[in-house]
Design a protein around this motif. Structure first.
Motif, mmCIF file in Angstrom:
data_model
loop_
_atom_site.group_PDB
_atom_site.id
_atom_site.type_symbol
_atom_site.label_atom_id
_atom_site.label_comp_id
_atom_site.label_asym_id
_atom_site.label_seq_id
_atom_site.Cartn_x
_atom_site.Cartn_y
_atom_site.Cartn_z
ATOM 1 N N ARG A 151 0.829 -1.211 0.000
ATOM 2 C CA ARG A 151 0.000 0.000 0.000
ATOM 3 C C ARG A 151 0.863 1.261 0.000
ATOM 4 N N ASP A 200 0.909 4.092 -2.840
ATOM 5 C CA ASP A 200 0.619 5.488 -2.480
ATOM 6 C C ASP A 200 1.645 6.450 -3.052
ATOM 7 N N LEU A 221 -5.265 -7.392 1.111
ATOM 8 C CA LEU A 221 -5.147 -6.304 0.133
ATOM 9 C C LEU A 221 -6.375 -6.134 -0.744
ATOM 10 N N SER A 264 -6.968 -4.323 -6.459
ATOM 11 C CA SER A 264 -7.411 -4.153 -5.082
ATOM 12 C C SER A 264 -8.529 -3.127 -4.998
ATOM 13 N N TYR A 319 -8.634 -1.120 -2.632
ATOM 14 C CA TYR A 319 -7.988 0.049 -2.043
ATOM 15 C C TYR A 319 -7.632 1.049 -3.138
ATOM 16 N N PRO A 357 -5.176 3.839 -4.044
ATOM 17 C CA PRO A 357 -3.924 4.483 -3.615
ATOM 18 C C PRO A 357 -3.923 5.977 -3.912
ATOM 19 N N LEU A 407 -2.753 -0.896 -7.238
ATOM 20 C CA LEU A 407 -2.404 -2.052 -6.434
ATOM 21 C C LEU A 407 -3.128 -3.278 -6.982
ATOM 22 N N ASP A 441 -9.396 1.319 5.866
ATOM 23 C CA ASP A 441 -8.262 2.218 6.115
ATOM 24 C C ASP A 441 -7.431 1.777 7.322
ATOM 25 N N GLN A 495 -4.551 0.642 7.454
ATOM 26 C CA GLN A 495 -3.143 1.021 7.409
ATOM 27 C C GLN A 495 -2.912 2.446 7.900
#
Length: 471
Positions: free
Chosen positions: A162, A166, A187, A219, A221, A223, A229, A426, A428
């Motif tokens: 991650r 980012d 992930l 993913s 997620y 970034p 990702l 979130d 992380q």
């Protein structure tokens, strides 16, 4: 009555066989020492050139010495002369044979060919080409490995992935922990799992049936900085209405098929995952690939560390199990002459580092550094021809912060133990996660992006500047 006084055991057989091979080479002959799958040795004396045949007296002396010094570890055919017996080039010119002693003006060379059922790839170290077959740059690959499980390797892989994404990079994580898949759920988030996984590619490629597999997923997620990702899971979602058969597939992935060795199929699977990202809506190859390897001395780890990666992060806790395991692994590399090649790839990660009034982080890391340095000493003792090492120049000294044994810390954080990551959006960004992985990320990210420890100082400064701009 036997030709030897006491039983020769496995550990003693190899040094004894190599010593005899050197003695024969000292008489001016190139020799190939071959060990079979039971551990028995045979000596091939390459005396086939005209006028260079070994004398009968020499052969009798070598054979008697070989059988006496090796006992039951002397092969069924302990000594073979190429001037007497024609041997296939697949044996005498095998690319798997490692040079142990180079030829000089008067002495011959010694090569060693080790035949094993599994684990052979540990003793052959290569670094993948920087470009593909068409000359295009290849993604940089970092292996994430721990000798023992339960040291937080998979969670660290997810945090690292991650952070790299980012920074605006296209990141691919390949789950090679086939027996215990885990990085995918960490992930994937609310993304959709792809139909197939790495195991499917390994099974299908043995039959030339791998085309058309769906083996990567983006993913859920998002970034920062337009990064991406991607995940290549060990186990895919499967096809609705069709049993997945994961255990049955897993039982077959390590078999060597004709023209499709496991090591080659694993390398092909990783390349296929990278190319699948390029064929996706991303349209580009990944910038960075993280290979989440299986723990232990296993064929997956052997291929991943010895062949597939540019760099390897070695996780460990500061305990006897960790250091005993890594010493065994390092000794195997050193014994096969691979120390100079492999140590350039390695860096230790101290996982689950405590920091309390009773036992400080500094105290723990001092102990970890000392134990890591002791374990690495067997790799440091073998120098490449262009290397210089010694106390006077500080190379690989105990306090050298750029050396492979220098620990990159991850703090122990109880909150990570019970956290259900897929249900923790979130995760992380939580303060305790950032605190636990701060030093790890600040050190590991520049090393991965630089590719070599020597270039990391400049990259670290640039990384620090980017971190200052993070929201």
């Amino acid at each position: 009555m036997t030709l030897y006084d006491a039983p020769v055991r496995f550990d003693a057989a190899r040094p004894a066989a190599l010593a005899l091979a050197r003695e024969v080479a000292a008489e001016g002959f190139d020799v190939l020492l071959v060990r079979d799958v039971l551990g028995r040795f045979s000596l091939v004396v390459e005396d086939g050139e005209e006028g260079n045949a070994a004398s009968g007296e020499q052969v009798d002396r070598w054979r008697e010495s070989f059988t006496r010094r090796l006992g039951r570890y002397s092969g069924e055919r302990p000594l073979v002369q190429t001037s007497v017996m024609r041997l296939p080039r697949s044996l005498t010119a095998s690319p798997r044979a490692l040079e142990v002693v180079a030829a000089t003006g008067t002495e011959g060379a010694v090569r060693f060919l080790d035949n094993t059922v599994v684990g052979e790839e540990w003793s052959h170290v290569t670094t993948p080409s920087a470009t593909d077959e068409d000359g295009a740059p290849r993604p940089r690959r970092t292996a994430v490995y721990g000798f023992k499980g339960g040291v937080g390797r998979t969670t660290a892989t997810a945090v690292l992935a991650r952070r790299l994404a980012d920074q605006g990079l296209i990141v691919l994580v390949v789950d090679l922990d086939l027996e215990s898949p885990g990085v995918g759920p960490l992930l994937l988030g609310d993304g959709s799992l792809c139909t197939h996984g790495v195991v499917d590619h390994l099974v299908e490629s043995a039959l030339g049936n791998e085309d058309g597999l769906e083996i990567v997923a983006r993913s859920g997620y998002t970034p920062r900085n337009q990064g991406e990702l991607w995940i290549a899971p060990a186990r895919g979602a499967g096809t609705e209405g069709v049993p997945n058969g994961y255990v049955d597939k897993l039982n077959r992935v390590y078999a060597d098929a004709e023209g499709a060795r496991f090591a080659d199929r694993l390398a092909a699977a990783v390349r296929a995952c990278e190319e699948a990202v390029e064929r996706s809506d991303s349209g580009r190859l990944p910038d960075v690939v993280l290979l989440d390897s299986r723990a232990g001395i296993h064929d997956v780890a052997a291929v991943t560390i010895s062949h597939l990666c540019d760099y390897a992060l070695l996780f460990g806790a500061d305990n006897d199990q960790t250091w005993s395991g890594y010493r065994d692994l390092f000794e195997a590399w050193a014994a096969s002459g691979q120390a100079p090649a492999i140590r350039r790839k390695l860096r230790m990660v101290a996982s689950m580092v405590p920091d309390s009034v009773h036992y400080s982080m500094d105290t723990h890391l001092r102990s970890f550094r000392q134990n890591a340095h002791a374990a690495f000493s067997v790799l440091y003792d073998s120098l490449a021809p262009d290397e210089v090492a010694g106390a006077e120049d500080g190379a690989w000294a105990l306090e050298d912060d750029s050396a492979p044994h220098s620990p990159i810390p991850i703090l122990f954080e109880p909150g990570l133990v019970g956290m259900n990551v897929p249900n923790a959006p979130d995760w992380q960004d939580r303060a305790f996660v950032q605190a636990a992985y701060r030093d790890f990320l600040e050190t590991a990210v520049p090393l991965i992006l630089a590719g070599t420890a020597e270039e990391s100082d400049t990259d670290h400064a640039e990384y620090a500047e980017r971190e200052d701009d993070r929201p």
